[in-house]
Scaffold this active site. Sequence first.
Site, PDB file in Angstrom:
ATOM      1  N   ASP A 134       0.529  -1.091  -0.167  1.00 31.51           N
ATOM      2  CA  ASP A 134      -0.346   0.048   0.032  1.00 31.51           C
ATOM      3  C   ASP A 134       0.502   1.381   0.151  1.00 31.51           C
ATOM      4  O   ASP A 134       1.688   1.345   0.947  1.00 31.51           O
ATOM      5  CB  ASP A 134      -0.724   0.145   0.967  1.00 31.51           C
TER       6      ASP A 134
ATOM      7  N   GLU B 129       0.953  -0.452  -5.154  1.00 27.65           N
ATOM      8  CA  GLU B 129      -0.471   0.533  -6.171  1.00 27.65           C
ATOM      9  C   GLU B 129       0.279   1.523  -5.459  1.00 27.65           C
ATOM     10  O   GLU B 129       0.817   2.378  -4.607  1.00 27.65           O
ATOM     11  CB  GLU B 129      -0.848   0.912  -3.754  1.00 27.65           C
TER      12      GLU B 129
END
Length: 590
Positions: free
Chosen positions: A243, A298
Amino acid sequence: MIWVLMLHFCRGERRKKKSNKKTHPGEQRVVVHTIEGERLYRISPWAKYVTRDEKSVIYDWVHYDPPHPYIHIHPRPKKPSSLRIYEAHVGIASPEPKIASYTNFTVNVLPRIKDLGYNCIQLMAVMEHAYYASFGYQITSFFAASSRYGTPDELKQLIDVAHSMGIVVLLDVVHSHASKNTEDGLNRFDGSDSCFFHSPPRGVHSLWDSRLFNYSSWEVLRFLLSNLRWWMEEYRFDGFRFDGITSMLYHHHGIGVGFSGDYSEYFGLQVDEDSLLYLMLANHVLHTLYPDCITVAEDVSGIPALCRGVEEGGLGFDYRLAMAIPDKWIQILKELKDEDWDIGNIIYTLTNRRYGEKCIAYAESHDQALVGDKTLAFWLMDKEMYTNMSSMIPMTAVIDRGMQLHKMIRLLTHSLGGEGYLNFIGNEFGHPEWLDFPRAGNDQSYHYARRQFDLLDVEHLRYNQLYAFDRDMNRTEDKYGWLAASPAFVSSRHEQDKVIVFDRANVLFIFNFHPSKSFQDYRVAVGAPGKYKIKLDSDAAQYGGHGRLNNNTEFFTEAQPLNGRNHSIQVYIPCRTAIVLANEEIDYCY
């Protein structure tokens, strides 16, 4: 700063001075005596199990050593060549307004995922986080599986059962930042503002209100790398979705910065080389120790070589998320009438990816479902989903449009947008409304922090039809393998007709997005000659369509060149319909 570390068990006296909270048997604390003479009570950064009483705001480090620990039985599945990801959150995986459990997910959700044809689960919010409404992105204990869903053994069982179904499991890992919590987090662990993190301002993310790691510190690198190995070996995860990569890669963290794709945006003093090297090191370690490990990045910036090998000078990820695609779909639905859709721009967005770097395409994820936004289904059908989703009454114009476009958007994204596909839990059947966790702003309500799987239990509701299409879309891909194939050849992008035609993996895809025009004997280009038959039809009655096509029809190619292909066929394509045709004379084993 000099640390003196001592373990104290059941420090009830100290706790009573701060609250009336009872201590757990086996509760532990690290006591840090600082050089200034302070005595700090902390949870170990390596704590593997932390819990919190219902009325408390602070987590306790509890000794976890069950008499009969869970032992994994099933081996890890082989790394899929076509990655079909089911993004899930354990806590919301129930129609009941409460925090759901690992066991609920194992018993009630895993069979649905298997039936739908997904071969990978991406689990969110597993790493312990004190604030539930943070969606799992404000981590307090990096080595602890969240106790709000159950015990570590119950998570191990979840993963083991998934493996028995041939499903790999990825952890949504957050190494980009950490919670500011002190007593039950990493922040100011030794009393300073620079333990684990950079000192402010570099060590603080201004938008996330969280701490940023010092990736130049060997001890921080050892902490984070050991954290990855812990999840791989203790719980037997099969990989990670990293993330917040954009925040890590740049000193500006992507705040107030637009990325045009110019190389000067990716190579310069704005790049945080320490964190970039950490990501290379993490991927090198993971892929060396676990050759079938899957890592997904991401990143919104589009940095080159993100998904090229470390030995090539890349960062080593297997896939990157195609984050522009869901934003494009939401923009279209918000701003444009159906007749004004820019077909060329849609195709550009779906195919605009770096050559040789695999992408995970998705029409919507958890980001699009969060409060302030809505699911695709709710953008399409809005309040009519409450009253007009029964198949026992004729479809209204709104429901008809929404049903057809929901299927077409997802199939187009699935087949054209990348080398992998992702769906967020519940959206496969057109989950209504949005996602909102209990917080002060909504009176701590769980009403929107759940997935209404019970809608599928009502046979006459059209959610079952969307579910069936999503299932058969995945099963069709599993048979023909377009995600594992080279990028598609787009032979037609007709703005006036709103028609898109392309072939991939010797499978022909035809989309007619026109709201009212159907086309008889429409000539489309094909790559391989032979006999074609329809294998997936969005207009089929079982998917909530109008049944205007005969799926037993055989289509024979003609040696009539068209749009860069040597052969073509003529087909009937009803309005708002997508069809997938396969060549009956080709062996599709891949």
